[in-house]
Design an enzyme around this catalytic site. Structure first.
Site, PDB file in Angstrom:
ATOM      1  N   CYS A  41       5.983 -48.871 -25.951  1.00 31.79           N
ATOM      2  CA  CYS A  41       5.782 -47.557 -26.574  1.00 31.79           C
ATOM      3  C   CYS A  41       4.660 -47.588 -27.611  1.00 31.79           C
ATOM      4  CB  CYS A  41       7.095 -47.067 -27.187  1.00 31.79           C
ATOM      5  SG  CYS A  41       8.339 -46.751 -25.922  1.00 31.79           S
ATOM      6  N   HIS A  78      10.862 -51.957 -22.037  1.00 29.15           N
ATOM      7  CA  HIS A  78      11.286 -50.815 -22.865  1.00 29.15           C
ATOM      8  C   HIS A  78      12.789 -50.576 -22.757  1.00 29.15           C
ATOM      9  CE1 HIS A  78      11.912 -46.923 -24.638  1.00 29.15           C
ATOM     10  NE2 HIS A  78      12.589 -46.640 -23.536  1.00 29.15           N
ATOM     11  N   ASP A 107      29.764 -65.115 -16.261  1.00 31.08           N
ATOM     12  CA  ASP A 107      30.945 -64.488 -15.687  1.00 31.08           C
ATOM     13  C   ASP A 107      31.604 -65.511 -14.762  1.00 31.08           C
ATOM     14  OD1 ASP A 107      29.361 -64.580 -13.444  1.00 31.08           O
ATOM     15  OD2 ASP A 107      29.303 -62.419 -13.123  1.00 31.08           O
ATOM     16  N   ASP A 165      27.882 -55.622 -21.681  1.00 29.75           N
ATOM     17  CA  ASP A 165      26.748 -56.036 -20.854  1.00 29.75           C
ATOM     18  C   ASP A 165      26.565 -54.990 -19.772  1.00 29.75           C
ATOM     19  OD1 ASP A 165      29.137 -57.056 -19.149  1.00 29.75           O
ATOM     20  OD2 ASP A 165      27.429 -57.213 -17.813  1.00 29.75           O
ATOM     21  N   CYS A 218      10.612 -44.950 -30.375  1.00 28.31           N
ATOM     22  CA  CYS A 218      10.803 -46.366 -30.038  1.00 28.31           C
ATOM     23  C   CYS A 218       9.600 -47.170 -30.521  1.00 28.31           C
ATOM     24  CB  CYS A 218      10.966 -46.527 -28.530  1.00 28.31           C
ATOM     25  SG  CYS A 218      11.161 -48.238 -27.994  1.00 28.31           S
ATOM     26  N   CYS A 266       8.961 -50.364 -29.551  1.00 31.28           N
ATOM     27  CA  CYS A 266       8.773 -51.541 -28.706  1.00 31.28           C
ATOM     28  C   CYS A 266       7.306 -51.676 -28.301  1.00 31.28           C
ATOM     29  CB  CYS A 266       9.692 -51.491 -27.481  1.00 31.28           C
ATOM     30  SG  CYS A 266       9.026 -50.600 -26.066  1.00 31.28           S
TER      31      CYS A 266
HETATM   32 ZN   LIG Z   1       9.902 -48.472 -26.075  1.00 31.89          ZN
END
Ligand SMILES: [Zn+2]
Length: 385
Positions: free
Chosen positions: A322, A348, A92, A279, A317, A319
């Site tokens: 998880c 996460h 930025d 973002d 999820c 990930c």
């Molecule tokens: Zn997750």
């Protein structure tokens, strides 16, 4: 690789599937960019970011200028090398932080005099200074220095600020061009000679000012455009309306970036306004407070009801968090004030935002974004799992 943007498909809602090529790799759009304020996405290693499929992240000019200093980063080979991040980086301009974090001393057409929020020392940012710093950092995409105004701002105030921002955008563009034409070697100038510069559409919540400002910036011919000054407290519908008005005026063959948005359930709405990049600090900032985003709404992991809950945080999820840990364990870590709590929660949340954007891209490709959006938003609105 040089900067290049290609729209692969535009659906009936106006959403675009695209591919942005930067000197540090390709970015599939619409893209969510995690915020790496001070050369780090808080709580995540660069290796984890790579494994999560992050293709582009944000660096903050104001923070890196104050600490460790842009000249130090330039001498160490630029921000990519300094933080060991091989993917793309957008910086930025420093404007937003100067106007929100620093103690302002004086704002004039020339620039902004401010005091550092770290030690009170006095500094000056001008459009030229902002580009000089971003060239030293060597980001793939730099942003023009813009004036960020408060919300709500009356028409007169927004109009004056828009006029100033256009003039600053012109100065940023001319300074960047003059630097690359100056004959100085690429190493002296920047660690990234392929850096592109995006304009920023301002105009407050005034439709005519947004439209007019977008046209003025298009005349300055930037390779990409951002819409700034949104997500500052206005209702979400108004935010989308302003984004849509700006994107209508922007060239179809250039990327559009809405700065600082949004909540997961809001992402599909911006995409349907023709936005390609977003973002937001929410995934990492909220993670550190125990606020987790899931496909069934927000989870406050501090709550007692999770103390004996063996289920994964988000059953939809995939990930690492998880797949591996229970809600009970995440709650325990948070209450015990363990470092791992911030790490796992941030992991996460960033994974969830990236996964949401991946599903949005897939839905555009299949022509089912409207259906995906209503199902996704309804599930989140239903509340805590
Ligand atoms: Zn997750």
């Amino acid at each position: 690789m040089n900067f290049h943007f290609e729209v692969l498909k535009t659906d009936s809602t106006g959403a675009r599937l695209g591919r942005l090529t930067t000197p540090h790799g390709v970015v599939d759009t619409p893209a969510f960019m995690p915020v790496g304020t001070a050369g780090t996405v808080k709580g995540l290693t660069q290796q984890a970011l790579g494994e999560l499929g992050v293709q582009i992240l944000l660096g903050n000019t104001y923070h890196l200028y104050l600490r460790p200093g842009h000249e130090r980063i330039r001498a160490l080979g630029g921000l990519h090398k300094f933080m060991s991040w091989p993917g793309a980086i957008l910086t930025d301009s420093g404007g937003f932080q100067v106007f929100s974090l620093a103690e302002l001393r004086k704002i004039s057409d020339d620039g902004v005099v401010f005091r550092s929020h770290l030690d009170g020392s006095e500094h000056v940012f001008t459009p030229e200074k902002s580009i000089e710093i971003q060239q030293a950092l060597g980001s793939d995409i730099a942003m023009v220095f813009d004036e960020c105004i408060e919300y709500p701002a009356d028409r007169e105030r927004a109009a004056a600020s828009t006029k100033r921002t256009t003039e600053w955008a012109r100065r940023c563009r001319d300074y960047a061009r003059a630097q690359s034409a100056s004959g100085r070697t690429n190493v002296e100038l920047s660690s990234n000679p392929g850096q592109s510069l995006f304009g920023i559409v301002q105009g407050g919540m005034h439709a005519d000012l947004r439209r007019e400002h977008a046209r003025q910036l298009v005349d300055l011919d930037f390779p990409g455009y951002a819409v700034g000054g949104l997500a500052v407290g206005e209702p979400h519908a108004l935010s989308c309306e302003m984004a849509a008005i700006a994107t209508e005026e922007l060239p179809k063959d250039r990327p559009r970036y809405v700065m600082g948005v949004g909540l997961p359930e809001q992402l599909p709405d911006y995409v349907r306004c023709g936005v390609d990049m977003m973002d937001c600090v929410l995934p990492t900032r909220n993670a550190r407070n125990g606020c987790l985003f899931t496909s069934a709404g927000r989870v406050n992991i501090r709550n007692a009801k999770y103390a004996d809950d063996p289920r994964p945080l988000d059953e939809r999820c995939s990930c690492m968090v998880c797949r591996t840990y229970s809600r009970a364990y995440l709650r325990h870590l948070f209450h015990a004030n363990e470092i791992l709590a911030s790490i796992l929660n941030s992991h996460h949340n960033v994974a969830f935002f990236l996964d949401t954007m991946g599903k949005i891209r897939q839905a555009i490709a299949l022509g089912v974004l409207a259906e995906f959006s209503s199902e996704f938003q309804a599930r989140i609105a239903a509340g805590e799992p």
